[in-house]
Structures are given as C-alpha cells and as structure tokens.
Design a protein around this motif. Structure first.
Motif, PDB file in Angstrom:
ATOM      1  N   TRP A  90       0.844  -1.196   0.000  1.00  0.00           N
ATOM      2  CA  TRP A  90       0.000   0.000   0.000  1.00  0.00           C
ATOM      3  C   TRP A  90       0.882   1.250   0.000  1.00  0.00           C
ATOM      4  CZ3 TRP A  90      -4.433   1.510  -1.500  1.00  0.00           C
ATOM      5  CH2 TRP A  90      -4.875   2.790  -1.155  1.00  0.00           C
ATOM      6  N   LYS A  91       2.004   1.198   0.704  1.00  0.00           N
ATOM      7  CA  LYS A  91       2.931   2.330   0.731  1.00  0.00           C
ATOM      8  C   LYS A  91       3.426   2.659  -0.686  1.00  0.00           C
ATOM      9  CE  LYS A  91       6.860   1.575   2.737  1.00  0.00           C
ATOM     10  NZ  LYS A  91       7.892   1.331   3.751  1.00  0.00           N
ATOM     11  N   ASP A  92       3.686   1.638  -1.497  1.00  0.00           N
ATOM     12  CA  ASP A  92       4.100   1.860  -2.885  1.00  0.00           C
ATOM     13  C   ASP A  92       2.961   2.443  -3.715  1.00  0.00           C
ATOM     14  OD1 ASP A  92       6.671   0.930  -2.364  1.00  0.00           O
ATOM     15  OD2 ASP A  92       6.207  -1.120  -3.025  1.00  0.00           O
ATOM     16  N   ILE A  93       1.732   2.026  -3.425  1.00  0.00           N
ATOM     17  CA  ILE A  93       0.580   2.592  -4.125  1.00  0.00           C
ATOM     18  C   ILE A  93       0.455   4.077  -3.787  1.00  0.00           C
ATOM     19  CG2 ILE A  93      -1.962   2.574  -4.198  1.00  0.00           C
ATOM     20  CD1 ILE A  93      -1.705  -0.532  -4.030  1.00  0.00           C
ATOM     21  N   GLU A  94       0.626   4.425  -2.525  1.00  0.00           N
ATOM     22  CA  GLU A  94       0.598   5.842  -2.143  1.00  0.00           C
ATOM     23  C   GLU A  94       1.685   6.619  -2.885  1.00  0.00           C
ATOM     24  OE1 GLU A  94       0.901   5.721   2.138  1.00  0.00           O
ATOM     25  OE2 GLU A  94      -1.285   5.706   2.365  1.00  0.00           O
ATOM     26  N   SER A  95       2.840   6.022  -3.049  1.00  0.00           N
ATOM     27  CA  SER A  95       3.929   6.669  -3.783  1.00  0.00           C
ATOM     28  C   SER A  95       3.533   6.917  -5.243  1.00  0.00           C
ATOM     29  CB  SER A  95       5.190   5.800  -3.706  1.00  0.00           C
ATOM     30  OG  SER A  95       6.225   6.378  -4.435  1.00  0.00           O
ATOM     31  N   CYS A  96       2.865   5.941  -5.868  1.00  0.00           N
ATOM     32  CA  CYS A  96       2.388   6.114  -7.244  1.00  0.00           C
ATOM     33  C   CYS A  96       1.357   7.236  -7.319  1.00  0.00           C
ATOM     34  CB  CYS A  96       1.781   4.816  -7.765  1.00  0.00           C
ATOM     35  SG  CYS A  96       2.978   3.513  -8.081  1.00  0.00           S
ATOM     36  N   ILE A  97       0.526   7.338  -6.303  1.00  0.00           N
ATOM     37  CA  ILE A  97      -0.474   8.414  -6.270  1.00  0.00           C
ATOM     38  C   ILE A  97       0.239   9.765  -6.227  1.00  0.00           C
ATOM     39  CG2 ILE A  97      -2.285   9.484  -4.842  1.00  0.00           C
ATOM     40  CD1 ILE A  97      -3.054   6.465  -4.161  1.00  0.00           C
ATOM     41  N   TRP A 115     -20.425   8.482  -5.797  1.00  0.00           N
ATOM     42  CA  TRP A 115     -19.751   9.002  -4.605  1.00  0.00           C
ATOM     43  C   TRP A 115     -18.925  10.255  -4.915  1.00  0.00           C
ATOM     44  CZ3 TRP A 115     -21.176   6.904  -0.111  1.00  0.00           C
ATOM     45  CH2 TRP A 115     -21.746   5.632  -0.134  1.00  0.00           C
ATOM     46  N   ARG A 116     -18.679  10.542  -6.182  1.00  0.00           N
ATOM     47  CA  ARG A 116     -17.808  11.660  -6.574  1.00  0.00           C
ATOM     48  C   ARG A 116     -18.290  13.000  -6.023  1.00  0.00           C
ATOM     49  NH1 ARG A 116     -17.821  15.282 -10.694  1.00  0.00           N
ATOM     50  NH2 ARG A 116     -19.608  14.266 -11.640  1.00  0.00           N
ATOM     51  N   SER A 117     -19.588  13.196  -5.946  1.00  0.00           N
ATOM     52  CA  SER A 117     -20.138  14.489  -5.521  1.00  0.00           C
ATOM     53  C   SER A 117     -19.772  14.851  -4.080  1.00  0.00           C
ATOM     54  CB  SER A 117     -21.656  14.504  -5.692  1.00  0.00           C
ATOM     55  OG  SER A 117     -22.251  13.537  -4.845  1.00  0.00           O
ATOM     56  N   TYR A 118     -19.356  13.881  -3.278  1.00  0.00           N
ATOM     57  CA  TYR A 118     -18.958  14.166  -1.897  1.00  0.00           C
ATOM     58  C   TYR A 118     -17.606  14.875  -1.822  1.00  0.00           C
ATOM     59  CZ  TYR A 118     -22.727  11.067  -0.355  1.00  0.00           C
ATOM     60  OH  TYR A 118     -23.953  10.482  -0.131  1.00  0.00           O
ATOM     61  N   GLY A 119     -16.786  14.732  -2.854  1.00  0.00           N
ATOM     62  CA  GLY A 119     -15.482  15.400  -2.875  1.00  0.00           C
ATOM     63  C   GLY A 119     -14.416  14.744  -2.009  1.00  0.00           C
ATOM     64  N   VAL A 120     -14.729  13.607  -1.418  1.00  0.00           N
ATOM     65  CA  VAL A 120     -13.793  12.996  -0.470  1.00  0.00           C
ATOM     66  C   VAL A 120     -12.615  12.303  -1.150  1.00  0.00           C
ATOM     67  CG1 VAL A 120     -15.443  12.792   1.437  1.00  0.00           C
ATOM     68  CG2 VAL A 120     -15.293  10.958  -0.278  1.00  0.00           C
ATOM     69  N   CYS A 121     -12.784  11.847  -2.371  1.00  0.00           N
ATOM     70  CA  CYS A 121     -11.676  11.175  -3.056  1.00  0.00           C
ATOM     71  C   CYS A 121     -10.589  12.186  -3.431  1.00  0.00           C
ATOM     72  CB  CYS A 121     -12.177  10.420  -4.275  1.00  0.00           C
ATOM     73  SG  CYS A 121     -13.332   9.092  -3.819  1.00  0.00           S
ATOM     74  N   GLU A 122     -11.008  13.346  -3.929  1.00  0.00           N
ATOM     75  CA  GLU A 122     -10.036  14.406  -4.208  1.00  0.00           C
ATOM     76  C   GLU A 122      -9.307  14.802  -2.926  1.00  0.00           C
ATOM     77  OE1 GLU A 122     -13.275  14.509  -5.201  1.00  0.00           O
ATOM     78  OE2 GLU A 122     -13.464  15.647  -7.069  1.00  0.00           O
ATOM     79  N   GLU A 123     -10.068  14.918  -1.849  1.00  0.00           N
ATOM     80  CA  GLU A 123      -9.504  15.259  -0.544  1.00  0.00           C
ATOM     81  C   GLU A 123      -8.477  14.198  -0.111  1.00  0.00           C
ATOM     82  OE1 GLU A 123     -12.097  15.040   3.129  1.00  0.00           O
ATOM     83  OE2 GLU A 123     -12.316  17.161   2.573  1.00  0.00           O
ATOM     84  N   GLY A 124      -8.812  12.935  -0.318  1.00  0.00           N
ATOM     85  CA  GLY A 124      -7.904  11.844   0.037  1.00  0.00           C
ATOM     86  C   GLY A 124      -6.624  11.874  -0.776  1.00  0.00           C
ATOM     87  N   ILE A 128      -2.700  12.496   0.603  1.00  0.00           N
ATOM     88  CA  ILE A 128      -1.546  11.645   0.276  1.00  0.00           C
ATOM     89  C   ILE A 128      -0.413  12.529  -0.253  1.00  0.00           C
ATOM     90  CG2 ILE A 128      -0.690   9.805  -1.247  1.00  0.00           C
ATOM     91  CD1 ILE A 128      -2.476   8.809   1.092  1.00  0.00           C
ATOM     92  N   HIS A 129      -0.734  13.525  -1.069  1.00  0.00           N
ATOM     93  CA  HIS A 129       0.281  14.470  -1.568  1.00  0.00           C
ATOM     94  C   HIS A 129       0.937  15.234  -0.417  1.00  0.00           C
ATOM     95  CE1 HIS A 129       0.226  14.355  -5.972  1.00  0.00           C
ATOM     96  NE2 HIS A 129      -1.037  13.979  -5.846  1.00  0.00           N
ATOM     97  N   GLU A 130       0.191  15.469   0.635  1.00  0.00           N
ATOM     98  CA  GLU A 130       0.715  16.189   1.804  1.00  0.00           C
ATOM     99  C   GLU A 130       1.474  15.273   2.757  1.00  0.00           C
ATOM    100  OE1 GLU A 130      -2.846  17.925   3.407  1.00  0.00           O
ATOM    101  OE2 GLU A 130      -3.041  19.343   1.723  1.00  0.00           O
ATOM    102  N   GLY A 131       1.624  14.003   2.394  1.00  0.00           N
ATOM    103  CA  GLY A 131       2.371  13.065   3.229  1.00  0.00           C
ATOM    104  C   GLY A 131       1.565  12.429   4.334  1.00  0.00           C
ATOM    105  N   LYS A 132       0.250  12.633   4.313  1.00  0.00           N
ATOM    106  CA  LYS A 132      -0.611  12.030   5.334  1.00  0.00           C
ATOM    107  C   LYS A 132      -0.963  10.597   4.927  1.00  0.00           C
ATOM    108  CE  LYS A 132      -2.674  16.481   6.437  1.00  0.00           C
ATOM    109  NZ  LYS A 132      -3.901  17.281   6.375  1.00  0.00           N
TER     110      LYS A 132
END
Length: 138
Positions: A90-97, A115-124, A128-132
C-alpha cells in the motif's frame, strides 16, 4: 495480502465510513484501517471483482461487473503506471499516487461515480500528496 481492483485504490483514499450496506462498510473499514496501520500490506491488483466487491449487497444490479467499472479500473491503473497482476505494498501505491495522480483526476476518471459528488476522493488524494496516511475511521 489483499486483492484489489483499480478503482478501489481511489475509493480507499476517499473512504469515510459510508457504503452500500452494513456488511460492506464493516469489510471496507477493516481493509482501510489495516492499510492505514500497516502500509507495507501487500496488494495484488486484479481484473474484476475483488475482496471489497465480495460484500457488495445482492440487491439487484451487480455493478461490480459493469463495463464502466472495468473501464474506470483500467483508467486508474494506467494513470498510476500500474498493471493487473502486480503485487505491491500500500505504501508503494501511495507513492504512485503522489507521482502520477492529482485530485482533479477524479473529476474525469470517476465522472459517473455516485460518490464523486462528496469530494472525499479528491480530498484523500490531496492528503496523500501532503504526506498524510489514510484517515482513521471513527
């Protein structure tokens, strides 16, 4: 090790404890929290229904076999530079993201997702870009 299809890689980023049924939510939460707490957990990328689809409620149309879902899987894997059959953490998947995905990709790749209208996937993806890591589900 978990078997996951392409689009569930994005779904996990936006997961906030909601789902199609109680059984689905319990399964998704268990997987999500495992990946959050143990990012070295291996993921086997599969074509078609995976361990999350197993708990999709049997109440009519089984969307896990819909052609548009397969297309979304393929688009997400292509965007991330991944292939069906690969095994990675999963850590490698986060790196690909971080390397290949931006939050606005959800608007295009997941255009027809309810589910797209909730905006949570973009937030997620942004988190990940912020290192969380994946969020803790309460």
């Amino acid at each position: 090790m978990y078997k996951l299809r392409g689009h569930h890689l994005f779904c996990l980023l936006g997961y906030r404890g909601m789902g199609y049924s109680e059984e689905y939510v319990e399964n998704m939460t268990r997987l999500h929290q495992t990946l959050r707490d143990y990012p070295n957990t291996l993921i086997h990328l599969v074509n078609g229904p995976d361990q999350l689809c197993e708990k999709y409620p049997n109440s009519g149309v089984y969307h896990c076999q819909d052609n548009s879902i397969y297309e979304r899987d393929a688009a997400i894997l292509e965007k991330m530079g991944l292939k069906i059959g690969q095994m990675l953490s999963w850590k490698d998947i986060e790196s690909c993201i971080r390397k290949f995905v931006v939050p606005s990709d959800v608007q295009v790749i997941c255009e027809t997702c309810a589910w797209r209208s909730y905006g949570v996937c973009e937030e997620g993806i942004q988190e990940i870009h912020e290192g969380k890591r994946l969020r803790k589900i309460q």
